[in-house]
Design a protein around this motif. Structure first.
Motif: not given
Length: 449
Positions: A426, A436, A156, A430, A448, A434
């Protein structure tokens, strides 16, 4: 005996960063021998002399921890040495014939996962260190174990390449057993695939002994391990290639730390663009104009830095107390956006017992160097990943707006935070899009922007 015996079985990671001539490693694990292996790398590459090793051996022996002496090279504070746990993200450097590396020794214990996230967010290569000792791999791998969470977080957070190091192969319960090595590899491969890694292209396995240095700098002698015909760790690290980023693009440097040193200094990984002495930049989200007065790579002063470099940038025009981790040093002409709400695609991993993921759900958001409390304010659409692959628009069903979703679901939702945070789509960047979601010490979703 002072200190606590560490829990067994947790994985460890180094995260390595690769630049054109430089790589950065980060490691994560729990009692798999991560810090010991990291210390051994520094010793084998000539970064630590024999006299220092003898000093650490004596210190470890005095604490009745004879086998921990190599870990003392990476674990430098007293809490880490007493407990045998990495708490903070340790940083060290070494060189091979072709490449300069930075090791980021990230914590493996579940209590310090936020620190591990900080380490992983700076890396392009992860070295996942797994213990081959009987029972230790199983404890880290089983449901709820740290091996699983670390792999998911690494993917991730943008760790593109993974080296899975099966450590402690010299341990009496293992004795360089091919059966044990194959068993661990066989269990890890399906899980790595399910986490999004292309195992053939982006993952490499190898056996080592971090304590004695076998199969690290040079290939093993057949008298140690008769069945291994593959490369050693240094060879693998030297040959890994990661995608280059745009040196001519807009500057994006997420700030992980700051301090005063005859001015204000910010630290972080330059994700995109090039920074030169004299440049005028913006500190976002507070839109403060600053001027670059100095740049350091590791301890070396340079006039410019390119993408993927871990840098320390001295700036004028802002005070140290006006900067927070998660701010982004950005181009004036094309600055990063700052938002309190955004849409995101989330994959729900494992909710806490009896929890329902619905509007009103609260968690802690980790995105690049940002850590911020957030709330899900709307569930927009649940995505059926099987049907999402259908290319015929006539076969696609209309969007479903769910009231709640369960484990394993993929959902588009609206996320709200209290303070402005710097993020990118994203699809555009990226590494800045991204994230969590964690709650009560557990990663419950990845997503994302």
């Amino acid at each position: 005996m002072l200190g606590l015996q560490p829990e067994v079985g947790q994985p460890m990671f180094w995260v390595v960063r690769i630049l054109q001539t430089c790589q950065h490693l980060a490691s994560y694990s729990r009692d798999a021998g991560k810090s010991t292996a990291g210390g051994q790398i520094l010793f084998l590459s000539g970064q630590v002399d024999d006299r220092t090793i003898q000093k650490y051996e004596k210190e470890a022996k005095d604490k009745s921890r004879e086998s921990w002496y190599m870990a003392y090279i990476m674990d430098t504070n007293e809490e880490e040495r007493l407990k045998g746990k990495t708490v903070e993200v340790g940083r060290a450097h070494f060189e091979t014939e072709n490449t300069r590396f930075t090791i980021l020794d990230a914590p493996g214990h579940k209590s310090y996962v936020p620190n591990m996230i900080s380490g992983a967010s700076q890396a392009d290569i992860g070295v996942l260190v797994i213990s081959a000792r009987k029972g230790e791999f199983e404890t880290g791998y089983e449901r709820g174990g740290q091996t699983r969470e670390h792999v998911l977080l690494a993917k991730t957070l943008g760790v593109a390449k993974l080296v899975v190091v099966i450590n402690k192969m010299d341990e009496p319960t293992v004795q360089w057993s091919k059966e044990r090595y194959d068993e661990i590899e066989g269990k890890m491969i399906p899980f790595l695939r399910s986490s999004g890694y292309n195992v053939k292209k982006d993952v490499q396995f190898l056996p080592i002994s971090g304590l004695c240095g076998a199969n690290m700098k040079t290939r093993m002698d057949k008298s140690i391990c008769s069945w291994w015909n593959g490369p050693c760790l240094f060879e693998i690290l030297d040959k890994i290639e990661v995608p280059l980023r745009d040196p001519k693009g807009p500057v994006r440097l997420p700030i992980i730390d700051k301090y005063k040193d005859m001015g204000t200094v910010v630290m972080g990984k330059l994700e995109n663009g090039t920074i030169r002495e004299g440049d005028s930049l913006l500190v976002m989200p507070n839109k403060t104009h600053v001027k670059v007065t100095g740049i350091n790579l590791d301890e070396k002063k340079v006039r410019r830095a390119g993408p993927n470099e871990n840098v320390r940038v001295k700036v004028s025009g802002i005070e140290e107390e006006d900067i927070m981790a998660g701010f982004v040093l950005s181009s004036v002409a094309n600055p990063i956006g700052a938002f309190t709400e955004f849409n995101a695609q989330l994959q729900i991993l494992e909710l806490l017992d009896n929890a329902i993921f619905t509007a009103g759900y609260k968690a802690v958001l980790h995105i690049h160097s940002v850590v911020e409390e957030c709330e899900i304010v709307d569930l927009i659409e649940e995505i059926d990943m099987k049907k999402a692959k259908v290319t015929d628009p006539k076969k696609k069903k209309t969007k479903r707006k769910p009231l709640f979703v369960k484990n394993g679901a993929v959902v588009v939702c609206r996320v709200q935070v209290t303070n402005l945070i710097c993020i990118e789509k994203f699809s555009d960047f990226p590494q800045l899009g991204r994230f969590t979601l964690r709650t009560e010490g557990k990663t419950i979703a990845v997503g994302k922007v």
